[in-house]
Each structure stands twice: as C-alpha cells, then as structure tokens.
Design an enzyme around this catalytic site. Structure first.
Site, short mmCIF file in Angstrom:
data_model
loop_
_atom_site.label_atom_id
_atom_site.label_comp_id
_atom_site.label_asym_id
_atom_site.label_seq_id
_atom_site.Cartn_x
_atom_site.Cartn_y
_atom_site.Cartn_z
N GLN A 179 0.84 -1.19 0.00
CA GLN A 179 0.00 0.00 0.00
C GLN A 179 0.87 1.24 0.00
OE1 GLN A 179 -1.97 -0.97 3.88
NE2 GLN A 179 -1.40 1.12 4.45
N ASN A 198 0.91 5.28 1.35
CA ASN A 198 0.30 6.17 2.33
C ASN A 198 0.74 7.61 2.08
OD1 ASN A 198 -0.79 3.87 3.51
ND2 ASN A 198 0.86 3.70 5.00
N HIS A 208 6.83 4.36 15.11
CA HIS A 208 5.86 3.30 14.83
C HIS A 208 6.53 2.10 14.16
CE1 HIS A 208 2.86 6.87 14.41
NE2 HIS A 208 3.01 6.52 15.67
N LYS A 260 9.25 0.47 4.95
CA LYS A 260 8.69 1.70 4.41
C LYS A 260 9.72 2.43 3.57
CE LYS A 260 5.77 2.31 8.50
NZ LYS A 260 5.48 3.15 9.69
N TYR A 297 4.73 7.33 1.59
CA TYR A 297 5.60 6.16 1.71
C TYR A 297 4.90 4.91 1.22
CZ TYR A 297 3.28 5.46 6.30
OH TYR A 297 2.37 5.30 7.31
N GLU A 329 0.33 -3.42 15.19
CA GLU A 329 0.88 -2.07 15.32
C GLU A 329 1.40 -1.82 16.74
OE1 GLU A 329 -0.53 2.29 13.81
OE2 GLU A 329 -1.93 1.19 15.09
N ASP A 337 1.12 8.46 20.92
CA ASP A 337 2.58 8.54 20.78
C ASP A 337 3.23 9.11 22.03
OD1 ASP A 337 2.44 7.46 18.26
OD2 ASP A 337 2.63 9.37 17.20
#
Length: 205
Positions: free
Chosen positions: A62, A64, A77, A87, A147, A158, A188
């Site tokens: 994917q 983003n 992350h 990424k 990315y 996650e 975060d």
C-alpha cells in the site's frame, strides 16, 4: 539512483536502512526524476547485502500519504509479525527529519538510531526495512510525506516506541522546527519505552 548507509550518532553504519538519491533532470522548465524504479531498488538492496531470495519476496502492499504542520512528530511506529512493514519514505512538500531505530535484538546496532532530512528540494528517499521503528518531525510550515509499505496496516500488529526514550537519545532537531516540545498524539506521547517493549517480547529477533 544512488543508495548509501547512514551512520549512528557514534559513527557506526547500520545495515538495512538506506538513503536513496535519485538522478534529477532540471532546467528552466522545472524537473523530472524517477521516484520509484523496482529494478534499481532491488539492486540497491542486494548491494547492501540483502539476499536475492529476500529481495524477491519483497512487495509493496500500500501507499500512504500524510500532511503535517510544523512541529508535528509522528512515531515511533512499527508492526510486529505476522504483518511487519518496511517503508520507503519521501517528502514531496516541505521538509522533515526522518528517523529509524534498530529493534532487531541480534543486531550489533540494536537500540541505535539513524536520521536524515528529507525534503521537496533534495528529492531523497529513506528505506526503513522491517525490524525498525520509524518516525519523523516536521521542520517546515507544512510537510506532505508519502511512503510505500511492504505490509498492510494491521491494528493487532501495530506498536509504538516513545520518541524521547533516554536510552535511544535521538537528537531531534526541535530548534529547526522552531518548537520547544513537538506536537504528538496522546498515543505517541504515552508510548512504551524500549525496556518495556523488551519485557513484553515486542522487539524483533
């Protein structure tokens, strides 16, 4: 395109992350460059020591796109198995300070970080492979970051790592972002320290 390893704050090269610089063709009309070339990217990985079998298995799942205002810090992350993510990051508007933290427990650079400035001006990209936590600080009034991710987003996989964990000692350039404290999500801001992730077994082997 050229690719190079980055150095930790102590001058140690980290195997895995790569700073990729494209060839830009510019004149009075503007510019052109290849932002993605599968053949070149695969060659860069193999030149960095990644096996041909691993490179062959790597696919991007994917794309983003995020937009952030000055002083926003996103991260750190990562995703655990069974849906880890690599990424390939670039900044097409403004500028960011992009960071990767080595979470591979068997790595000689475990717990160390590398960082680089990505901007619309330098056109560079940062490859953050699986096994690393990733985050960035917005340095400009606005930054748009795109990315490619090698795994789908998976809520169950996650995880987050605290951006200001003292054991990491990341040198975030807050003065360049013109902020005293970054703007963070609550998630975060309350992310676990590395020691807690270790105790929960939530790092990579």
């Amino acid at each position: 395109m050229t690719a190079e390893r980055l150095l930790t704050a102590t001058g140690q090269p980290v195997q895995g992350p790569l700073l990729i610089t494209p060839q830009v063709f510019a004149d009075e009309r503007g510019f052109f460059f290849e932002s993605w070339n599968e053949r070149c990217f695969r060659n860069d990985l193999m030149n960095d020591g990644v096996s041909a079998a691993e490179v062959e298995c790597l696919q991007f799942r994917q794309d983003n796109h995020s937009r952030s205002s000055r002083g926003v810090l996103r991260g750190l992350h990562f995703q655990l198995l069974p849906e880890p993510q690599g990424k390939l990051v670039r900044c097409s508007v403004g500028s960011i300070f992009d960071v990767a933290v080595d979470l591979r427990s068997a790595s000689p650079t475990y717990g160390q970080w590398v960082g680089t400035t990505l901007s619309a001006d330098n056109h560079q990209q940062f490859w953050v492979p699986m096994g690393f936590a990733h985050g960035f600080l917005t340095l400009s009034d606005v930054a748009e970051v795109q990315y490619k991710a090698s795994g789908f987003w998976n809520r169950d996989c996650e995880r987050s790592l605290r951006w200001n964990d003292s054991t990491l000692a990341i040198q975030w350039p807050l003065q360049l972002a013109e902020v005293i404290e970054p703007l963070l999500t609550e998630k975060d801001a309350q992310a676990p320290m590395l020691s807690m992730l270790e105790s929960m077994g939530e790092v990579f082997e």
